[in-house]
Design an enzyme around this catalytic site. Sequence first.
Site, PDB file in Angstrom:
ATOM      1  N   GLY A  75      25.915  -4.749  35.076  1.00  0.00           N
ATOM      2  CA  GLY A  75      25.622  -6.068  34.477  1.00  0.00           C
ATOM      3  C   GLY A  75      26.392  -5.882  32.856  1.00  0.00           C
ATOM      4  O   GLY A  75      26.920  -6.830  32.345  1.00  0.00           O
ATOM      5  N   ARG A 110      21.973 -11.302  39.803  1.00  0.00           N
ATOM      6  CA  ARG A 110      21.746 -10.909  38.404  1.00  0.00           C
ATOM      7  C   ARG A 110      22.124 -12.253  37.474  1.00  0.00           C
ATOM      8  O   ARG A 110      23.287 -12.592  37.731  1.00  0.00           O
ATOM      9  CB  ARG A 110      22.064  -9.758  37.777  1.00  0.00           C
ATOM     10  N   ASP A 138      15.414   0.480  29.341  1.00  0.00           N
ATOM     11  CA  ASP A 138      15.768   1.044  30.750  1.00  0.00           C
ATOM     12  C   ASP A 138      14.831   2.301  30.984  1.00  0.00           C
ATOM     13  O   ASP A 138      15.092   2.800  32.023  1.00  0.00           O
ATOM     14  CB  ASP A 138      17.189   1.602  30.633  1.00  0.00           C
ATOM     15  N   LYS A 186      17.026  -6.947  35.987  1.00  0.00           N
ATOM     16  CA  LYS A 186      17.911  -5.521  35.780  1.00  0.00           C
ATOM     17  C   LYS A 186      18.508  -5.628  37.229  1.00  0.00           C
ATOM     18  O   LYS A 186      18.725  -6.465  37.835  1.00  0.00           O
ATOM     19  CB  LYS A 186      17.050  -4.241  35.453  1.00  0.00           C
TER      20      LYS A 186
END
Length: 456
Positions: free
Chosen positions: A113, A141, A340, A367
Amino acid sequence: MSSAPMPIPPPGPHGGGAPSPATARVSPALSGRVRAPGDKSVSHRALILGALAHGETAITGLLEGEDVLNTAKACAQLGAVVERTGNGAWRVRGVGVGGFRAPAAPLDFGNSGTGARLMMGAVAGNPIAATFDGDASLRKRPMRRVLDPLTQMGVAVLETAEGGRLPLRLQGLADLAAFSYETPVPSAQVKSAVLLAGLAARGTTLVREREATRDHTEAMLRHFGAEIAVAPFGAHGREITLAGRPVLRGAPVVVPSDPSSAAFPLVAALIVPGSDIVIADMMMNPLRIGLVTTLIEMGARIEILDQRTEGGETVADLRVRHSALRGVVVPAERAPAMIDEYPVLAAAAACAEGTTIMHGLAELRVKESDRLAAVADGLAACGVRHAVEGDDLLVEGGPVRGGGPVATHMDHRIAMAFLVLGLASRDGVRVDDTAFIATSFPAFLPMMRGLGADIA
């Protein structure tokens, strides 16, 4: 190291291959010194800004995972000369702001992404059309959060899948309109896409964020010669102003060790009894070390050694020893600095005494997978008591039974986090697929085994 150029290594397959399951079992004490791979965020930006600059950019320590290799390939498709000259050593000869050529084939970003969204901003200021695509996970996404501000600047969306998702085709514009934008969610990717588009805009582009997100784009734009200023905005945010149409000049980039990748051996050492390891050259950017802050609050024995500046970023060596962790409350405003790392924090929380409450995890839902749901399902498979309440995750610590198989949903961080948890679990933990670990941390399994981890 040879100076002769080498071809860009092809990324591995990103979807459709046979799964590669693995099991992590209760492990002996971990020991040794390791360096996590180069920071993924910095690696993407070094390639893209090198392609937008005039002259040559020499990059050392580049992360050579699939995500970054796909960005390197995209830069080459857009007209930059991108060469690998050695292990982690790359050379980019850029075309200047507005100098991209129309790619002959779709730009395929695999699972990334970051690569896709940042490159949309970089392509926006060029009078070309380009198609963006990715694997099955990336196609799910959301891209609308980037498309909305870019269209306000003048970019045309020629084609898109339902809901503004990939595959999509953009028509850039050589004369973009600069504008002021407040990001609707804390997202370094959205902010960065707007700033990269703003390079080709008339006048000054202004971006406001109410929660400060990682600032690698701002730092690297300054490093390449852009006129950029940052000021406080509200209680926790920042306001970034960028002068349009700078002449960027190629500049050397040293990529520091990725704190998001270092998080896995770090947490493993904390939860495996007797462990004592050193993690070398880890980036200590204040907007990237929310996990370290949280773990220290939990009682982690983390010693910061030889803190220094390399390549414009603060780095340090970390000595990490097994620790008796305790549950804490993690505030929502810390999320951008560790977005993350929540999957591996959940692994640490499962081994802590008491309950850890993590607030404000809405961004985890968009995510590589719905990470909030994937973490909750993985904890359930391992017998860990937990709850999801809105956008909050509660994890009750204690002896971990383990088990599985944990469904990784093509998500590298879910796979690594639950393999780490398996090292301190009674029955070990089995994950259904490790193939996607290569997107960010190709050497994860051999590195962990080198420290003494029992992962088969």
